[in-house]
Design a protein around this motif. Sequence first.
Motif, PDB file in Angstrom:
ATOM      1  N   LEU A 139      13.459  -4.374 -15.310  1.00  0.00           N
ATOM      2  CA  LEU A 139      14.288  -4.776 -16.443  1.00  0.00           C
ATOM      3  C   LEU A 139      14.286  -6.298 -16.581  1.00  0.00           C
ATOM      4  O   LEU A 139      14.318  -6.827 -17.698  1.00  0.00           O
ATOM      5  CB  LEU A 139      15.714  -4.244 -16.268  1.00  0.00           C
ATOM      6  N   GLU A 140      14.221  -7.012 -15.466  1.00  0.00           N
ATOM      7  CA  GLU A 140      14.155  -8.476 -15.528  1.00  0.00           C
ATOM      8  C   GLU A 140      12.942  -8.936 -16.318  1.00  0.00           C
ATOM      9  O   GLU A 140      13.031  -9.834 -17.172  1.00  0.00           O
ATOM     10  CB  GLU A 140      14.095  -9.071 -14.116  1.00  0.00           C
ATOM     11  N   GLU A 141      11.782  -8.304 -16.072  1.00  0.00           N
ATOM     12  CA  GLU A 141      10.571  -8.676 -16.795  1.00  0.00           C
ATOM     13  C   GLU A 141      10.704  -8.339 -18.284  1.00  0.00           C
ATOM     14  O   GLU A 141      10.239  -9.077 -19.145  1.00  0.00           O
ATOM     15  CB  GLU A 141       9.358  -7.950 -16.207  1.00  0.00           C
ATOM     16  N   LEU A 142      11.381  -7.243 -18.583  1.00  0.00           N
ATOM     17  CA  LEU A 142      11.528  -6.819 -19.968  1.00  0.00           C
ATOM     18  C   LEU A 142      12.394  -7.784 -20.777  1.00  0.00           C
ATOM     19  O   LEU A 142      12.066  -8.114 -21.920  1.00  0.00           O
ATOM     20  CB  LEU A 142      12.135  -5.414 -20.021  1.00  0.00           C
ATOM     21  N   ILE A 143      13.499  -8.260 -20.177  1.00  0.00           N
ATOM     22  CA  ILE A 143      14.446  -9.071 -20.947  1.00  0.00           C
ATOM     23  C   ILE A 143      14.450 -10.549 -20.570  1.00  0.00           C
ATOM     24  O   ILE A 143      15.064 -11.364 -21.255  1.00  0.00           O
ATOM     25  CB  ILE A 143      15.881  -8.506 -20.826  1.00  0.00           C
ATOM     26  N   GLY A 144      13.790 -10.890 -19.454  1.00  0.00           N
ATOM     27  CA  GLY A 144      13.698 -12.291 -19.060  1.00  0.00           C
ATOM     28  C   GLY A 144      14.987 -12.886 -18.525  1.00  0.00           C
ATOM     29  O   GLY A 144      15.215 -14.081 -18.666  1.00  0.00           O
ATOM     30  N   ASP A 145      15.832 -12.056 -17.892  1.00  0.00           N
ATOM     31  CA  ASP A 145      17.118 -12.538 -17.373  1.00  0.00           C
ATOM     32  C   ASP A 145      17.489 -11.696 -16.145  1.00  0.00           C
ATOM     33  O   ASP A 145      17.916 -10.555 -16.280  1.00  0.00           O
ATOM     34  CB  ASP A 145      18.193 -12.415 -18.453  1.00  0.00           C
ATOM     35  N   LYS A 146      17.317 -12.281 -14.955  1.00  0.00           N
ATOM     36  CA  LYS A 146      17.536 -11.537 -13.720  1.00  0.00           C
ATOM     37  C   LYS A 146      18.985 -11.118 -13.536  1.00  0.00           C
ATOM     38  O   LYS A 146      19.283  -9.974 -13.183  1.00  0.00           O
ATOM     39  CB  LYS A 146      17.090 -12.392 -12.522  1.00  0.00           C
ATOM     40  N   GLU A 147      19.917 -12.036 -13.762  1.00  0.00           N
ATOM     41  CA  GLU A 147      21.331 -11.732 -13.557  1.00  0.00           C
ATOM     42  C   GLU A 147      21.804 -10.625 -14.498  1.00  0.00           C
ATOM     43  O   GLU A 147      22.500  -9.692 -14.087  1.00  0.00           O
ATOM     44  CB  GLU A 147      22.178 -12.993 -13.765  1.00  0.00           C
ATOM     45  N   LEU A 148      21.419 -10.721 -15.753  1.00  0.00           N
ATOM     46  CA  LEU A 148      21.795  -9.692 -16.724  1.00  0.00           C
ATOM     47  C   LEU A 148      21.156  -8.358 -16.354  1.00  0.00           C
ATOM     48  O   LEU A 148      21.823  -7.306 -16.398  1.00  0.00           O
ATOM     49  CB  LEU A 148      21.358 -10.110 -18.127  1.00  0.00           C
TER      50      LEU A 148
END
Length: 297
Positions: A139-148
């Motif tokens: 999901l981090e790669e998909l949205i570009g935001d690790k914390e989110l």
Amino acid sequence: MKIFFVERKTGELKVETVAGDAYLRWTYDTKMGRSILENIMKKKFFSKMIGLYMESPFSRRRLTSFINELSIDMSEALNENISGYKSFNDFFIRKLKPEARPIAKDEEILISPADGRVLVYDNINVCKVVQVKGLDYSLEELIGDKELANSYEGGVCIITRLNPSDYHRFHFPDGGIPITSKRIEGSYYSVNPLALKKVAALYCKNKREITIFQSNNFGEILMIEVGATCVGTIVQTYKKDKQVLKGEEKGFFKFGGSTTIMFIKKDKVKLDSDLIKNSDEGYETKVYMGEGIGKRN
């Protein structure tokens, strides 16, 4: 390879009619096809050229054969008269009569944001979200935001794949407020199941638009629209930070197949059991915008 899906209204297992099926298979299954895909078809300029043609009045000549081939029900359209459309894209983004897509009004019910074929996953691992069996993405790669991304650990993922025959406007699954959005540029691979089995982390490679939606009944929802081959444009019609109603239009895709993805946090929604069962068995389920797909926990 045939593409099977479950017709939710009847429970019947059906074979999908794929526009340009032979060409799609040649593209993803042959060496020459894959070369053209990587060097031309996945590029923005290719989808832009197709888009320009689909916006032109010359493209209207394709309408009758397209409607007949894919058995599109014109009685649902706000404008039933084919001659009333200025171009193929004008038809493709057609609006429907309100009664064609009734909205499940109960506030406990989460509705489908679009017409399409749905796969659902619960208790997700955000580092290994399923694309198809044997392939996953983070999901981090998909949205570009690790914390989110990490905040959705253990939650649910709802993927709605729009076939070219489908109604191509997408809507809000609940009332609430869309608070932030961002666009990530990318390629234009097909989102057909054949392509999903051939291209790893395909959703993370394609152009996509991400909205954080603060819903009234299901908490924060990530709403993601993914472009695909020939989908040069994703149009958002909502206004940021303005209250929206359940089922209100969010935007639309121009010509091509495309996908919406929703992520909902843990313990916020219980997905409908038939969707879970069909997804576990590897089958998409045909759903319509406005119908219930889950209930508030």
